[in-house]
Design an enzyme around this catalytic site. Structure first.
Site, short mmCIF file in Angstrom:
data_model
loop_
_atom_site.label_atom_id
_atom_site.label_comp_id
_atom_site.label_asym_id
_atom_site.label_seq_id
_atom_site.Cartn_x
_atom_site.Cartn_y
_atom_site.Cartn_z
N ARG A 101 47.94 35.40 40.18
CA ARG A 101 46.75 35.47 39.44
C ARG A 101 45.90 34.15 39.25
O ARG A 101 46.62 33.44 38.58
CB ARG A 101 46.96 36.32 38.31
CG ARG A 101 45.75 36.32 37.27
CD ARG A 101 46.04 37.49 36.18
NE ARG A 101 45.98 38.64 36.33
CZ ARG A 101 45.83 39.86 35.68
NH1 ARG A 101 45.48 39.37 34.54
NH2 ARG A 101 45.77 41.07 36.20
N HIS A 128 40.72 42.73 42.82
CA HIS A 128 42.03 43.08 42.01
C HIS A 128 42.31 44.37 42.79
O HIS A 128 42.37 45.46 42.24
CB HIS A 128 41.44 43.61 40.59
CG HIS A 128 42.65 43.90 39.65
ND1 HIS A 128 43.87 43.29 39.95
CD2 HIS A 128 42.69 43.91 38.12
CE1 HIS A 128 44.79 43.52 38.83
NE2 HIS A 128 43.89 43.69 37.95
N GLN A 131 45.00 46.86 41.28
CA GLN A 131 44.49 47.58 40.44
C GLN A 131 43.76 49.04 40.99
O GLN A 131 44.02 50.33 40.72
CB GLN A 131 43.44 47.29 39.43
CG GLN A 131 42.79 47.64 38.33
CD GLN A 131 43.68 48.27 37.21
OE1 GLN A 131 44.14 47.37 36.57
NE2 GLN A 131 44.01 49.46 36.93
N ASP A 217 35.01 48.48 33.26
CA ASP A 217 35.97 47.26 33.07
C ASP A 217 35.28 46.68 31.89
O ASP A 217 34.15 47.04 31.62
CB ASP A 217 36.14 46.75 34.40
CG ASP A 217 36.80 45.26 34.20
OD1 ASP A 217 37.66 45.23 33.22
OD2 ASP A 217 36.87 44.72 35.23
N CYS A 257 40.53 49.82 33.50
CA CYS A 257 41.62 49.29 34.07
C CYS A 257 42.54 48.56 32.67
O CYS A 257 43.59 48.18 32.92
CB CYS A 257 41.08 48.18 34.94
SG CYS A 257 39.97 46.98 34.57
N ARG A 285 50.67 51.24 37.35
CA ARG A 285 50.44 50.08 38.20
C ARG A 285 51.89 49.73 38.49
O ARG A 285 52.16 49.16 39.70
CB ARG A 285 50.02 48.95 36.99
CG ARG A 285 48.55 48.91 36.50
CD ARG A 285 47.84 48.66 37.70
NE ARG A 285 47.83 47.13 38.08
CZ ARG A 285 47.61 46.17 37.67
NH1 ARG A 285 47.14 46.16 36.52
NH2 ARG A 285 47.78 44.82 38.15
N1 CP Z 1 44.45 45.68 34.26
C1 CP Z 1 45.04 44.38 34.14
O1 CP Z 1 45.16 43.97 35.17
O2 CP Z 1 45.47 44.21 33.01
P1 CP Z 1 46.32 42.82 32.64
O3 CP Z 1 45.11 41.80 32.59
O4 CP Z 1 46.69 43.04 31.42
O5 CP Z 1 47.14 42.46 33.67
N1 NVA Z 2 37.41 42.23 35.41
C1 NVA Z 2 38.53 41.90 34.44
C2 NVA Z 2 39.47 42.59 34.69
C3 NVA Z 2 40.98 42.38 33.82
C4 NVA Z 2 41.99 43.12 34.43
C5 NVA Z 2 38.73 40.25 34.44
O1 NVA Z 2 38.71 39.76 35.51
O2 NVA Z 2 38.95 39.69 33.47
#
Ligand code: CP
Ligand code: NVA
Length: 298
Positions: A101, A128, A131, A217, A257, A285
């Site tokens: 990530r 993502h 997701q 989101d 999400c 997930r």
């Molecule tokens: N939806 C999601 O990716 O959540 P986190 O940021 O908690 O991993």
């Molecule tokens: N768009 C958001 C998704 C979080 C799971 C971010 O990137 O923070």
């Protein structure tokens, strides 16, 4: 070497293979599960915060009988400037897979190319993918095949989550509508590259009309904190609430999400009314990512 780096360019058949194996993996949880990661060690390298992604991958890797190490990128030499290409070549000689990530999509692609181990995008600024595969599995589990259905995304339509939706739409043949202010819509180049049946509008009613799913989101993605005040002002009219849901099909699913900011992208009442499905989505997930790792391991 297979990776899951993005939904952009991913064949619909590969998405379908993962989605179709998820139900069986979910059903077999704790009851004679397969062991595709037996004797493997996977590394998770995270530069951004996470609750769901971190926990679901750590649990999922263990349930597939692999070992897992969580590495906060800031604690690694990466945080002191060691290049990705060297980190990738070191880890590639020690671990069997990586879940990353971070910010730049290019970084994860460079890691995958040089590490020579299966690499999974656990969120970048661009996409993502885990997701959105989970979200589609969750929709289909509740409502049947997604092809031909209408998915409406409301809010910041230009961040990673809606962009992965954009690439899934053509591959899996559903209609995607994005309701967002013009500056928060995907670029014309992205839409042209994706193809499929996608419309972007500033008008929520048009976008939500008879939708099968209404999705949102956060308005302020990780890395965009400096823009918080401006974003809250510009996106204020793009909240999912009872007034908006009246335009959708009566049995439309509300999906998020997470994490959710009540009173911003969704109101408390609508969130709680749909919380059962939203937390099924969060649980899924785990199951979908086990299917992804199984798909990568064979
Ligand atoms: N939806 C999601 O990716 O959540 P986190 O940021 O908690 O991993
Ligand atoms: N768009 C958001 C998704 C979080 C799971 C971010 O990137 O923070």
């Amino acid at each position: 070497m297979k990776h899951l780096l993005k939904l952009e360019g991913m064949p619909g058949e590969s998405m379908r293979e993962i989605l179709d194996s998820t139900s069986a993996i979910k059903a077999r949880r704790g009851a004679g599960e397969a062991k595709p990661l037996d004797a493997q060690t996977w590394a998770m390298i995270f530069t951004k915060s996470s609750t769901r992604t971190r926990v679901s991958f750590e649990v999922g890797i263990r349930e597939l009988v692999g070992s897992v190490m969580f590495l906060n990128a800031n604690d690694m030499q990466l945080g002191r400037g060691e290049p990705i290409r060297d980190t990738a070549r070191v880890l590639g000689r020690m671990v069997h897979g990586a879940v990353i990530r971070t910010y730049a999509q290019a970084d994860i692609e460079e890691f995958a190319a040089l590490s020579n181990i299966p690499t999974i995008n656990a969120l970048t600024d661009d996409e993502h993918p885990c997701q959105i595969l989970t979200d589609i599995f969750t929709f289909e589990e509740a409502r049947g095949p997604i092809n031909g259905r209408v998915v409406t995304y409301v809010g910041d339509g230009a961040c990673n989550v809606p962009l992965s939706w954009v690439y899934a739409a053509a591959a899996l043949d559903f209609e995607l509508r994005i309701a967002a202010p013009a500056e928060f819509q995907p670029s014309a180049e992205t839409l042209a590259k994706a193809g499929g049946n996608i419309t972007c509008t500033e008008d929520i009613q048009t976008a939500v009309d008879q939708a099968d799913m209404v999705y949102t989101d956060v308005w302020v993605s990780m890395g965009m904190e400096a823009e918080t005040e401006a974003r809250l002002a510009k996106l204020a009219g793009y909240q999912i609430n009872a007034k908006v849901m009246r335009f959708a099909k009566p049995d439309a699913l509300v999906m998020h999400c997470l994490p959710a900011y009540r009173g911003k992208e969704i109101d408390e009442e609508t969130f709680e009314a749909h919380s059962n499905n939203i937390f099924n989505q969060a649980e899924n997930r785990l199951h979908t990512q086990k299917a992804i790792m199984t798909w990568l391991a064979v």
